[in-house]
Structure formats: C-alpha cells, structure tokens
Design an enzyme around this catalytic site. Structure first.
Site, PDB file in Angstrom:
ATOM      1  N   ILE A 204     -27.222   8.706  -8.020  1.00  0.00           N
ATOM      2  CA  ILE A 204     -28.240   8.209  -7.085  1.00  0.00           C
ATOM      3  C   ILE A 204     -29.646   8.462  -7.631  1.00  0.00           C
ATOM      4  O   ILE A 204     -30.504   7.572  -7.607  1.00  0.00           O
ATOM      5  CB  ILE A 204     -28.049   8.849  -5.686  1.00  0.00           C
ATOM      6  CG1 ILE A 204     -26.705   8.393  -5.089  1.00  0.00           C
ATOM      7  CG2 ILE A 204     -29.201   8.475  -4.758  1.00  0.00           C
ATOM      8  CD1 ILE A 204     -26.296   9.106  -3.812  1.00  0.00           C
TER       9      ILE A 204
ATOM     10  N   ASP B 263     -32.649  18.792 -13.774  1.00  0.00           N
ATOM     11  CA  ASP B 263     -31.195  18.722 -13.610  1.00  0.00           C
ATOM     12  C   ASP B 263     -30.569  19.616 -14.663  1.00  0.00           C
ATOM     13  O   ASP B 263     -30.466  19.238 -15.835  1.00  0.00           O
ATOM     14  CB  ASP B 263     -30.708  17.266 -13.756  1.00  0.00           C
ATOM     15  CG  ASP B 263     -29.248  17.122 -13.346  1.00  0.00           C
ATOM     16  OD1 ASP B 263     -28.442  18.026 -13.676  1.00  0.00           O
ATOM     17  OD2 ASP B 263     -28.904  16.109 -12.708  1.00  0.00           O
TER      18      ASP B 263
ATOM     19  N   ARG C 140     -28.527  16.599   1.175  1.00  0.00           N
ATOM     20  CA  ARG C 140     -27.932  17.406   2.247  1.00  0.00           C
ATOM     21  C   ARG C 140     -29.031  18.293   2.824  1.00  0.00           C
ATOM     22  O   ARG C 140     -29.804  18.895   2.069  1.00  0.00           O
ATOM     23  CB  ARG C 140     -26.784  18.287   1.728  1.00  0.00           C
ATOM     24  CG  ARG C 140     -25.508  17.542   1.391  1.00  0.00           C
ATOM     25  CD  ARG C 140     -24.812  16.945   2.632  1.00  0.00           C
ATOM     26  NE  ARG C 140     -23.593  16.229   2.301  1.00  0.00           N
ATOM     27  CZ  ARG C 140     -23.503  14.918   2.139  1.00  0.00           C
ATOM     28  NH1 ARG C 140     -24.561  14.146   2.276  1.00  0.00           N
ATOM     29  NH2 ARG C 140     -22.341  14.356   1.854  1.00  0.00           N
TER      30      ARG C 140
ATOM     31  N   ASP D 116     -33.395  12.036   5.589  1.00  0.00           N
ATOM     32  CA  ASP D 116     -32.202  11.386   6.149  1.00  0.00           C
ATOM     33  C   ASP D 116     -31.182  12.440   6.571  1.00  0.00           C
ATOM     34  O   ASP D 116     -30.209  12.112   7.255  1.00  0.00           O
ATOM     35  CB  ASP D 116     -31.582  10.454   5.099  1.00  0.00           C
ATOM     36  CG  ASP D 116     -30.428   9.633   5.649  1.00  0.00           C
ATOM     37  OD1 ASP D 116     -30.583   9.082   6.771  1.00  0.00           O
ATOM     38  OD2 ASP D 116     -29.376   9.544   4.999  1.00  0.00           O
TER      39      ASP D 116
ATOM     40  N   GLU E 227     -27.865  18.679  12.356  1.00  0.00           N
ATOM     41  CA  GLU E 227     -27.788  17.252  12.703  1.00  0.00           C
ATOM     42  C   GLU E 227     -26.913  17.070  13.932  1.00  0.00           C
ATOM     43  O   GLU E 227     -25.758  17.523  13.917  1.00  0.00           O
ATOM     44  CB  GLU E 227     -27.186  16.459  11.533  1.00  0.00           C
ATOM     45  CG  GLU E 227     -28.036  16.520  10.271  1.00  0.00           C
ATOM     46  CD  GLU E 227     -27.380  15.830   9.061  1.00  0.00           C
ATOM     47  OE1 GLU E 227     -26.300  15.231   9.218  1.00  0.00           O
ATOM     48  OE2 GLU E 227     -27.947  15.893   7.978  1.00  0.00           O
TER      49      GLU E 227
ATOM     50  N   HIS F 268     -28.907  10.417   9.088  1.00  0.00           N
ATOM     51  CA  HIS F 268     -27.889  10.493   8.027  1.00  0.00           C
ATOM     52  C   HIS F 268     -27.185   9.135   7.863  1.00  0.00           C
ATOM     53  O   HIS F 268     -25.958   9.027   8.018  1.00  0.00           O
ATOM     54  CB  HIS F 268     -26.864  11.602   8.321  1.00  0.00           C
ATOM     55  CG  HIS F 268     -26.138  12.056   7.085  1.00  0.00           C
ATOM     56  ND1 HIS F 268     -25.688  13.327   6.892  1.00  0.00           N
ATOM     57  CD2 HIS F 268     -25.777  11.375   5.950  1.00  0.00           C
ATOM     58  CE1 HIS F 268     -25.092  13.431   5.720  1.00  0.00           C
ATOM     59  NE2 HIS F 268     -25.136  12.249   5.127  1.00  0.00           N
TER      60      HIS F 268
ATOM     61  N   GLY G  75     -28.042   7.048   5.125  1.00  0.00           N
ATOM     62  CA  GLY G  75     -28.267   6.563   3.759  1.00  0.00           C
ATOM     63  C   GLY G  75     -27.070   5.842   3.152  1.00  0.00           C
ATOM     64  O   GLY G  75     -27.228   4.872   2.419  1.00  0.00           O
TER      65      GLY G  75
HETATM   66  P1  NAD Z   1     -23.926  13.026  -8.731  1.00  0.00           P
HETATM   67  O1  NAD Z   1     -22.849  14.032  -8.839  1.00  0.00           O
HETATM   68  O2  NAD Z   1     -23.797  11.752  -9.495  1.00  0.00           O
HETATM   69  O3  NAD Z   1     -25.335  13.687  -9.131  1.00  0.00           O
HETATM   70  C1  NAD Z   1     -25.729  14.960  -8.718  1.00  0.00           C
HETATM   71  C2  NAD Z   1     -26.618  15.531  -9.813  1.00  0.00           C
HETATM   72  O4  NAD Z   1     -27.139  16.783  -9.355  1.00  0.00           O
HETATM   73  C3  NAD Z   1     -25.850  15.808 -11.118  1.00  0.00           C
HETATM   74  O5  NAD Z   1     -26.482  15.166 -12.214  1.00  0.00           O
HETATM   75  C4  NAD Z   1     -25.903  17.324 -11.231  1.00  0.00           C
HETATM   76  O6  NAD Z   1     -25.985  17.754 -12.590  1.00  0.00           O
HETATM   77  C5  NAD Z   1     -27.167  17.653 -10.474  1.00  0.00           C
HETATM   78  N1  NAD Z   1     -27.273  19.045 -10.041  1.00  0.00           N
HETATM   79  C6  NAD Z   1     -26.277  19.911  -9.726  1.00  0.00           C
HETATM   80  N2  NAD Z   1     -26.792  21.113  -9.397  1.00  0.00           N
HETATM   81  C7  NAD Z   1     -28.130  20.995  -9.508  1.00  0.00           C
HETATM   82  C8  NAD Z   1     -29.208  21.907  -9.299  1.00  0.00           C
HETATM   83  N3  NAD Z   1     -28.998  23.188  -8.952  1.00  0.00           N
HETATM   84  N4  NAD Z   1     -30.468  21.446  -9.475  1.00  0.00           N
HETATM   85  C9  NAD Z   1     -30.687  20.174  -9.852  1.00  0.00           C
HETATM   86  N5  NAD Z   1     -29.707  19.272 -10.096  1.00  0.00           N
HETATM   87  C10 NAD Z   1     -28.442  19.687  -9.910  1.00  0.00           C
HETATM   88  O7  NAD Z   1     -24.074  12.727  -7.186  1.00  0.00           O
HETATM   89  P2  NAD Z   1     -24.755  11.447  -6.500  1.00  0.00           P
HETATM   90  O8  NAD Z   1     -23.728  10.397  -6.291  1.00  0.00           O
HETATM   91  O9  NAD Z   1     -26.007  11.106  -7.222  1.00  0.00           O
HETATM   92  O10 NAD Z   1     -25.080  12.043  -5.036  1.00  0.00           O
HETATM   93  C11 NAD Z   1     -26.071  13.051  -4.878  1.00  0.00           C
HETATM   94  C12 NAD Z   1     -25.962  13.632  -3.481  1.00  0.00           C
HETATM   95  O11 NAD Z   1     -26.299  12.627  -2.527  1.00  0.00           O
HETATM   96  C13 NAD Z   1     -24.547  14.039  -3.060  1.00  0.00           C
HETATM   97  O12 NAD Z   1     -24.272  15.369  -3.495  1.00  0.00           O
HETATM   98  C14 NAD Z   1     -24.590  13.955  -1.559  1.00  0.00           C
HETATM   99  O13 NAD Z   1     -24.930  15.221  -1.026  1.00  0.00           O
HETATM  100  C15 NAD Z   1     -25.734  12.990  -1.286  1.00  0.00           C
HETATM  101  N6  NAD Z   1     -25.309  11.774  -0.581  1.00  0.00           N
HETATM  102  C16 NAD Z   1     -25.907  11.476   0.604  1.00  0.00           C
HETATM  103  C17 NAD Z   1     -25.559  10.339   1.308  1.00  0.00           C
HETATM  104  C18 NAD Z   1     -26.258   9.975   2.589  1.00  0.00           C
HETATM  105  O14 NAD Z   1     -25.686   9.227   3.398  1.00  0.00           O
HETATM  106  N7  NAD Z   1     -27.468  10.426   2.813  1.00  0.00           N
HETATM  107  C19 NAD Z   1     -24.543   9.508   0.809  1.00  0.00           C
HETATM  108  C20 NAD Z   1     -23.953   9.816  -0.416  1.00  0.00           C
HETATM  109  C21 NAD Z   1     -24.338  10.968  -1.105  1.00  0.00           C
END
Ligand code: NAD
Length: 330
Positions: A158, A177, A235, A259, A264, A283, A285
C-alpha cells in the site's frame, strides 16, 4: 439427486450475496453451503463433511479441526488469519490461504484522499459553505502540494502505491521501512527520525505488532519541525491517541486524517470529533464494490485451487507443504 464431488462450507460472512463464490466453485462441481455459524459446536456440526471452508470470523480451533476429517483447506476472507489455529491446521495437513492484496488501490486512494482533503481543506470548506459561510478566508493558509515531502512509515504494497500515485502531484517521497532490502524506485529510504523531521505529510502503512504499537507518541511529535499532516489508514494503535490529541491541541502537527483509531468507534467525548483539522472515516479504506467482489472470488478460488490439487496464490502456513491432506501437484 445430483451428487457433488466436494462440499464447501462458508462458516460465516457479513456480505450479502455469495454469487462470486458460487461462480468460482460450481465449475468443479462443489456444493456450496452458507452456514452462518460462530459457536464451536455449531461450526463442527455445519462443517463435519466439508472438503473446504471459507471463513470470516468464526473461530477455527484445534477442536474444530479435529472434528473435520475431510477438510483440506481453509480460505480466509481477507488478510488476517487470527480466527484460525494455524498450528493445528498445519499439524492436520490443512492448507490455510488468505488474500493479502485485494484492496491496495482502495486503501492507497483513501490515504491520498485524506491528504488532499486536508491540504485543500475540502471537508473544512464543505462544512463552512453548508453552514452559510461563503468565504475562503476562513481556510487561510493553504499551501501548494507540489514540492512537498511525503514520509511513509512502512513501504510495502500500500505504501508503494501511495508513493507512486502521489508522485504525479510533484511530491518527493521518503520512507522508513526497516525490512526493505532494496530501495524502491523513486523513494529515498531514510531512518525513522529523518522521516519525522523532513516530512510535510506522514502516512502510516506498517502492520500493527509489538514493535509498532505506539510507534508515534509524545516523543515523536516533538521531532516534527514541519508540523506535518499525519495520515493513518493502517491500524489505530500504531499512534498513541492521547499523545496525538495533545499534539493537535498544541499545534505540533497541522492536521490528521484517520481511517483507524485506537478505539473503534470512538467515544462521543473524543476531542478529535470536534476538531476542524481532523478528518475521520470509519475503517472503510479496504472497501469498494470491486474490492469486495474480488475478495469473494479469490477466497473461493483458493479453495477450488486446493481441491483441484493446485497451490493457492497465498498460503499462510507454508510448513504444511509435504504433509497436506489434499494431493497437491508441485
Ligand atoms: P505489506 O506487508 O505489503 O507492507 C507493510 C510494510 O511495513 C512492509 O514493507 C514492512 O517491511 C513494513 N514494516 C514492518 N514493520 C515496520 C516498522 N516497524 N516500521 C516501518 N515499516 C515497517 O502490507 P500492506 O498490504 O501494504 O498493508 C499495510 C497495512 O495496511 C496492513 O498491515 C493493515 O494494517 C493496513 N490495512 C488497512 C486497511 C483499511 O481498511 N484501512 C485495509 C488493508 C490493510
């Protein structure tokens, strides 16, 4: 009576239609049963003859799995697999699959919508105009987006999409990251403090875990000299909400687009509900009609793949390889 070679049970789901699941599973002759059960005993009763399960919230415990002798695969709607006892599934040769990437466009668009709305003050002006104030002076100052710096905390699926899309607005993208091995195209990887220091907008896209809980707190807000806009579509507990409210009250940041929240839905006394420089959404997204349709189709496909002996797109319990109940090719 028509004999089905397989039975697939949806333990529970909160979407209305199961047309996509039917379309995906009927070509293999599977009988699809929508059980809508949550309690352990009910789950066992509804799923005892199932070859595969689709699951949303119902807890799939070791005891449940021990009573499902034919079950070869569990496909979870979405990313998280908290509802599934992974160790038990693996011990019993049951493949657990998920869909980790059905809403990348939706969440990245949502993060950008929050950034743009806070920068251009569209939600703010909308409220003003509807309350009878036709005067842009109430929104001064507004700054140009081009040339600003976006800081990503987490640059996975994302985060990278946000970077790609927002780059076309002439925004420089930096990211923290710790797990990224290579520098993604067009993004400067920085340490955490540098992202806090250099960003005009900070957008959070890392997972919630022990090391990211309250990653942004009182100490971090004091390291943001550019008074950025803070966006969280990941989150809620990644931001210490008490510290966030204080930072907003003290003007340490310009605004927030959230979001997700620590609680929540928020309490009715949450001060952010009354702040004009805070935009909240419930929430949402992940959601679009298209993302949900894709999620349903791909969850069902994970089951049909396993029943046809193919590995699904995303296997959560990789350790199951070599001891699956289903005869797998490759
Ligand atoms: P992803 O696993 O592709 O990417 C997460 C990234 O975070 C990875 O590159 C990882 O290396 C990095 N990371 C891990 N620990 C870290 C830290 N301490 N500091 C900085 N970076 C760190 O996941 P994604 O598909 O991009 O999703 C990201 C987040 O979005 C999910 O974990 C989820 O919580 C959230 N999400 C929210 C919704 C919503 O409806 N709002 C929907 C889907 C996902």
């Amino acid at each position: 009576m028509k004999q089905h070679p397989y039975q697939v049970v949806i333990t529970d789901c909160d979407h209305g239609s199961i047309e996509e699941e039917k379309e995906e599973l009927s070509p293999i002759g599977a009988e699809l049963v929508l059980a809508q059960v949550r309690e352990e005993e009910e789950v066992i009763r509804a799923c005892k003859d199932a070859d595969g399960l689709l699951n949303q919230y119902a807890l799939l415990t070791r005891r449940v799995f021990e009573h499902l002798p034919k079950c070869k695969v569990v496909a979870r709607y979405g990313v998280g697999v908290d509802s599934v006892d992974l160790k038990a599934a693996t011990d019993l040769g049951i493949i657990v699959a998920n869909v980790p990437d059905y809403c990348i466009d939706e969440v990245s668009d949502h993060a950008i919508a929050l950034i743009l709305s806070l920068m251009r003050k569209t939600a703010f002006f909308n409220a003003k105009v509807k309350s009878g104030q036709w005067d842009f002076h109430s929104g001064i100052p507004i700054h140009r987006i081009r040339g600003k710096t976006l800081g990503l905390i987490g640059s996975g699926k994302i985060g990278l999409e946000v970077a790609k899309k927002l780059s076309s607005f002439g925004v420089r993208v930096i990211a923290f990251d710790p797990y990224l091995k290579t520098n993604p195209q067009g993004i400067e990887l920085k340490n955490f403090d540098a992202v806090l220091k250099e960003s005009d907008f900070i957008s959070i896209h890392c997972p919630l875990n022990d090391s990211t809980r309250h990653l942004i707190g009182e100490k971090e807000f004091k390291k943001m000299p550019k008074k950025p806009i803070l966006i969280n579509t990941s989150r809620g507990p990644i931001i210490d909400e008490k510290a966030l409210i204080q930072a907003l009250q003290e003007g340490l940041i310009t605004g927030a687009g959230l979001d997700v929240l620590e609680k929540e839905p928020p309490d009715s006394v949450n001060p952010m509900l009354a702040m004009e420089n805070v935009i909240l959404s419930p929430h949402v997204g992940f959601y679009s009609e298209e993302s949900i349709s894709e999620l349903k189709r791909r969850t069902a496909k994970n089951v049909s793949d396993v029943l046809m002996g193919r590995w699904p797109g995303s296997v959560v319990n990789q350790e199951v390889k070599g001891k699956t109940r289903a005869p797998m090719s490759g």
